[in-house]
Write an enzyme that holds these catalytic residues in place. Sequence first.
Site, PDB file in Angstrom:
ATOM      1  N   ASP A  63       5.311   0.517  12.123  1.00  0.00           N
ATOM      2  CA  ASP A  63       4.090  -0.207  11.737  1.00  0.00           C
ATOM      3  C   ASP A  63       4.104  -1.667  12.191  1.00  0.00           C
ATOM      4  O   ASP A  63       3.065  -2.324  12.185  1.00  0.00           O
ATOM      5  CB  ASP A  63       3.892  -0.144  10.212  1.00  0.00           C
ATOM      6  CG  ASP A  63       3.430   1.232   9.756  1.00  0.00           C
ATOM      7  OD1 ASP A  63       3.155   2.089  10.614  1.00  0.00           O
ATOM      8  OD2 ASP A  63       3.345   1.455   8.528  1.00  0.00           O
ATOM      9  N   CYS A 108      -7.934  21.595   9.477  1.00  0.00           N
ATOM     10  CA  CYS A 108      -6.838  21.664  10.444  1.00  0.00           C
ATOM     11  C   CYS A 108      -5.499  21.425   9.763  1.00  0.00           C
ATOM     12  O   CYS A 108      -5.266  20.369   9.190  1.00  0.00           O
ATOM     13  CB  CYS A 108      -7.069  20.610  11.521  1.00  0.00           C
ATOM     14  SG  CYS A 108      -5.652  20.311  12.527  1.00  0.00           S
ATOM     15  N   ARG A 134      -1.487  14.591  12.418  1.00  0.00           N
ATOM     16  CA  ARG A 134      -0.373  14.201  11.576  1.00  0.00           C
ATOM     17  C   ARG A 134       0.129  15.443  10.848  1.00  0.00           C
ATOM     18  O   ARG A 134      -0.322  15.769   9.758  1.00  0.00           O
ATOM     19  CB  ARG A 134      -0.842  13.157  10.582  1.00  0.00           C
ATOM     20  CG  ARG A 134       0.218  12.163  10.278  1.00  0.00           C
ATOM     21  CD  ARG A 134      -0.364  10.801  10.250  1.00  0.00           C
ATOM     22  NE  ARG A 134       0.598   9.835   9.815  1.00  0.00           N
ATOM     23  CZ  ARG A 134       0.271   8.646   9.397  1.00  0.00           C
ATOM     24  NH1 ARG A 134      -0.980   8.303   9.333  1.00  0.00           N
ATOM     25  NH2 ARG A 134       1.198   7.788   9.056  1.00  0.00           N
ATOM     26  N   PRO A 135       1.046  16.160  11.455  1.00  0.00           N
ATOM     27  CA  PRO A 135       1.443  17.456  10.916  1.00  0.00           C
ATOM     28  C   PRO A 135       2.131  17.341   9.558  1.00  0.00           C
ATOM     29  O   PRO A 135       2.675  16.288   9.211  1.00  0.00           O
ATOM     30  CB  PRO A 135       2.430  17.982  11.962  1.00  0.00           C
ATOM     31  CG  PRO A 135       2.897  16.804  12.717  1.00  0.00           C
ATOM     32  CD  PRO A 135       1.820  15.776  12.646  1.00  0.00           C
ATOM     33  N   ILE A 136       2.080  18.440   8.783  1.00  0.00           N
ATOM     34  CA  ILE A 136       2.790  18.456   7.497  1.00  0.00           C
ATOM     35  C   ILE A 136       3.715  19.668   7.423  1.00  0.00           C
ATOM     36  O   ILE A 136       4.066  20.129   6.350  1.00  0.00           O
ATOM     37  CB  ILE A 136       1.834  18.409   6.289  1.00  0.00           C
ATOM     38  CG1 ILE A 136       0.834  19.568   6.338  1.00  0.00           C
ATOM     39  CG2 ILE A 136       1.107  17.093   6.193  1.00  0.00           C
ATOM     40  CD1 ILE A 136       0.201  19.835   4.978  1.00  0.00           C
ATOM     41  N   ARG A 170      -8.267  -0.706   5.381  1.00  0.00           N
ATOM     42  CA  ARG A 170      -7.458   0.330   4.701  1.00  0.00           C
ATOM     43  C   ARG A 170      -6.117  -0.219   4.238  1.00  0.00           C
ATOM     44  O   ARG A 170      -5.529   0.308   3.295  1.00  0.00           O
ATOM     45  CB  ARG A 170      -7.193   1.498   5.646  1.00  0.00           C
ATOM     46  CG  ARG A 170      -8.418   2.302   5.971  1.00  0.00           C
ATOM     47  CD  ARG A 170      -8.047   3.400   6.876  1.00  0.00           C
ATOM     48  NE  ARG A 170      -7.244   4.366   6.131  1.00  0.00           N
ATOM     49  CZ  ARG A 170      -7.284   5.657   6.335  1.00  0.00           C
ATOM     50  NH1 ARG A 170      -8.058   6.141   7.269  1.00  0.00           N
ATOM     51  NH2 ARG A 170      -6.544   6.472   5.639  1.00  0.00           N
ATOM     52  N   LYS A 208       0.839  -1.220   0.000  1.00  0.00           N
ATOM     53  CA  LYS A 208       0.000   0.000   0.000  1.00  0.00           C
ATOM     54  C   LYS A 208       0.865   1.258   0.000  1.00  0.00           C
ATOM     55  O   LYS A 208       0.652   2.168  -0.788  1.00  0.00           O
ATOM     56  CB  LYS A 208      -0.890   0.012   1.248  1.00  0.00           C
ATOM     57  CG  LYS A 208      -1.565   1.352   1.489  1.00  0.00           C
ATOM     58  CD  LYS A 208      -2.483   1.330   2.674  1.00  0.00           C
ATOM     59  CE  LYS A 208      -1.835   1.671   3.985  1.00  0.00           C
ATOM     60  NZ  LYS A 208      -1.571   3.104   4.220  1.00  0.00           N
ATOM     61  N   ASN A 209       1.838   1.288   0.886  1.00  0.00           N
ATOM     62  CA  ASN A 209       2.615   2.523   1.027  1.00  0.00           C
ATOM     63  C   ASN A 209       3.536   2.785  -0.155  1.00  0.00           C
ATOM     64  O   ASN A 209       4.049   3.891  -0.315  1.00  0.00           O
ATOM     65  CB  ASN A 209       3.424   2.503   2.335  1.00  0.00           C
ATOM     66  CG  ASN A 209       2.524   2.680   3.551  1.00  0.00           C
ATOM     67  OD1 ASN A 209       1.329   2.947   3.412  1.00  0.00           O
ATOM     68  ND2 ASN A 209       3.089   2.534   4.740  1.00  0.00           N
TER      69      ASN A 209
HETATM   70  C1  UD1 Z   1       4.519   6.833   6.533  1.00  0.00           C
HETATM   71  C2  UD1 Z   1       3.672   5.592   6.363  1.00  0.00           C
HETATM   72  C3  UD1 Z   1       3.258   5.029   7.707  1.00  0.00           C
HETATM   73  C4  UD1 Z   1       4.487   4.831   8.594  1.00  0.00           C
HETATM   74  C5  UD1 Z   1       5.339   6.094   8.645  1.00  0.00           C
HETATM   75  C6  UD1 Z   1       6.663   5.883   9.388  1.00  0.00           C
HETATM   76  C7  UD1 Z   1       2.490   5.961   4.255  1.00  0.00           C
HETATM   77  C8  UD1 Z   1       1.177   6.221   3.582  1.00  0.00           C
HETATM   78  N1  UD1 Z   1       2.487   5.934   5.598  1.00  0.00           N
HETATM   79  O1  UD1 Z   1       3.707   7.816   7.160  1.00  0.00           O
HETATM   80  O2  UD1 Z   1       2.592   3.793   7.505  1.00  0.00           O
HETATM   81  O3  UD1 Z   1       4.045   4.501   9.890  1.00  0.00           O
HETATM   82  O4  UD1 Z   1       5.667   6.528   7.326  1.00  0.00           O
HETATM   83  O5  UD1 Z   1       7.387   4.836   8.831  1.00  0.00           O
HETATM   84  O6  UD1 Z   1       3.494   5.736   3.618  1.00  0.00           O
HETATM   85  N2  UD1 Z   1       6.186  14.614  11.152  1.00  0.00           N
HETATM   86  C9  UD1 Z   1       6.114  15.947  11.520  1.00  0.00           C
HETATM   87  N3  UD1 Z   1       5.891  16.881  10.550  1.00  0.00           N
HETATM   88  C10 UD1 Z   1       5.725  16.544   9.240  1.00  0.00           C
HETATM   89  C11 UD1 Z   1       5.824  15.179   8.876  1.00  0.00           C
HETATM   90  C12 UD1 Z   1       6.053  14.234   9.851  1.00  0.00           C
HETATM   91  O7  UD1 Z   1       6.242  16.290  12.684  1.00  0.00           O
HETATM   92  O8  UD1 Z   1       5.532  17.438   8.406  1.00  0.00           O
HETATM   93  C13 UD1 Z   1       6.448  13.581  12.198  1.00  0.00           C
HETATM   94  C14 UD1 Z   1       5.247  12.659  12.367  1.00  0.00           C
HETATM   95  O9  UD1 Z   1       4.288  13.182  13.263  1.00  0.00           O
HETATM   96  C15 UD1 Z   1       5.930  11.412  12.895  1.00  0.00           C
HETATM   97  C16 UD1 Z   1       7.281  11.409  12.186  1.00  0.00           C
HETATM   98  O10 UD1 Z   1       7.486  12.746  11.750  1.00  0.00           O
HETATM   99  O11 UD1 Z   1       6.138  11.541  14.271  1.00  0.00           O
HETATM  100  C17 UD1 Z   1       7.351  10.458  11.001  1.00  0.00           C
HETATM  101  O12 UD1 Z   1       6.299  10.705  10.100  1.00  0.00           O
HETATM  102  P1  UD1 Z   1       6.389  10.368   8.542  1.00  0.00           P
HETATM  103  O13 UD1 Z   1       7.649   9.617   8.262  1.00  0.00           O
HETATM  104  O14 UD1 Z   1       6.152  11.622   7.779  1.00  0.00           O
HETATM  105  O15 UD1 Z   1       5.179   9.382   8.341  1.00  0.00           O
HETATM  106  P2  UD1 Z   1       4.130   9.356   7.177  1.00  0.00           P
HETATM  107  O16 UD1 Z   1       4.773   9.703   5.875  1.00  0.00           O
HETATM  108  O17 UD1 Z   1       2.921  10.121   7.602  1.00  0.00           O
END
Ligand code: UD1
Length: 421
Positions: free
Chosen positions: A309, A120, A125-127, A402, A22-23
């Site tokens: 995961d 929000c 899940r911040p970006i 999912r 999926k990812n």
């Molecule tokens: C992806 C995977 C998810 C996996 C994760 C970590 C997909 C669809 N999902 O999620 O299954 O658990 O990688 O291996 O591929 N963070 C921030 N700000 C940001 C982005 C991230 O603070 O802008 C933090 C997150 O809250 C988290 C950490 O960084 O604590 C890692 O997140 P990230 O690697 O971005 O995970 P995803 O891409 O959301």
Amino acid sequence: MESIYIHGGIALQGQVRVQGSKNAVLPVMAATLLTEGTSTIGNCPRLKDVYHMQTLLESLGCVTARDKEMLKVHAANVSTLRARDGMPEDAVRGMRSSIILLGALLGRLGEVRVEYPGGCVIGERPIDIHIEALKKLNVHFEEKSYGFYAYSEELRGTEVSLPVPSVGATENLILAAVRAKGTTVIRGAAREPEITALCEFLSLCGADIAGTGSATLIIQGVERLMGADYAIAGDRIVAGTYLCACMAAGGEVLLKEAPVLQMRETLAAAIRMGAVCQETEEGLYVQMEERPKALKRLATAPYPGFPTDMQSPFLPVLSLAEGECDVEENIFENRFHIVPYLQDMGADITQTDARHIHLRGIEELTGRRVLAKELRGGAALTVAGVAAKGVTVVDGCKFIERGYENICRDLRELGVRIYGV
Ligand code: UD1
């Protein structure tokens, strides 16, 4: 499917084919938006998130067609007008990963309107890392009532260092950088196999990416990208979940098309706990004859470390292991939602804080009614039910769906008495 019923406590036996990742498939689908031809994505899993992404691509002007495991995307006519209209809310809301369309649409059209579920921006899940990194590539962001509008007159390559190796932010940066003017150097990039898949696909399309698989990516922007054919690897987390089911209940299974090379840390932990794990021509053979032995410590880390995961699916196994274990979650906060349910099933777990728990292994879990609140936690409760004596009912199965095409069908192939209703 609302609920899963499991008559647990029976050793597993059988073989099952592991679905495509999926990812990995979602960013590859997003990347097709950057191309001006037709791409064929093989081993594409049948999941809601994939269907949502297909809907989003079509809403932007792509033509998609599915034939069994194969998905074709023709992206010659992606239109700015459609992107301005915004993407269908249902599909955006239904899928967190729609955020990776941000990089892809900036790369293709130079603008994108992103709607937030609930409006929000910096939520659970911040970006923020995605946004700060893209700003360096000359992207501007405007807050709007619906979310935000991002645009760039010209994407410009530059050096970007990520403060943490975010998977999603790395994907967005790659998707924008392959079409930027000049060279982008991404330092501190995530190294997950899904990033490698994205780089491989884009390279087949004509992108110039050096350092694939490493923490430093050097991307030379190109004018045009063409479509390509790419096969998605088996899902390492789904394979790991079935590995955990076998470890918790005992038995022997063959997980066909498990991506063994991507599962190094997961397999190392399983082997330390007493599982026999062998790579075969077809995939991964697993045998678990005795009660699992506890690990002293299990700590999640970015790839190639132990995946966050896989943390949840390991909890039922550790609950049944001989000995005690400390588990440390280093990627996400509050990823121990299932602890109260495992405790109700008899597990001896103490939670120290949001990121630490301590487990003392017990001999047997007892079937109970439990509730899935998120994807991997739900799969982990299913694993607990497979091992537990008596009947376990897992409610809230929409979360499990999912990420798992059909967890009941797969586990039935492995001899589990399990039904979804
Ligand atoms: C992806 C995977 C998810 C996996 C994760 C970590 C997909 C669809 N999902 O999620 O299954 O658990 O990688 O291996 O591929 N963070 C921030 N700000 C940001 C982005 C991230 O603070 O802008 C933090 C997150 O809250 C988290 C950490 O960084 O604590 C890692 O997140 P990230 O690697 O971005 O995970 P995803 O891409 O959301």
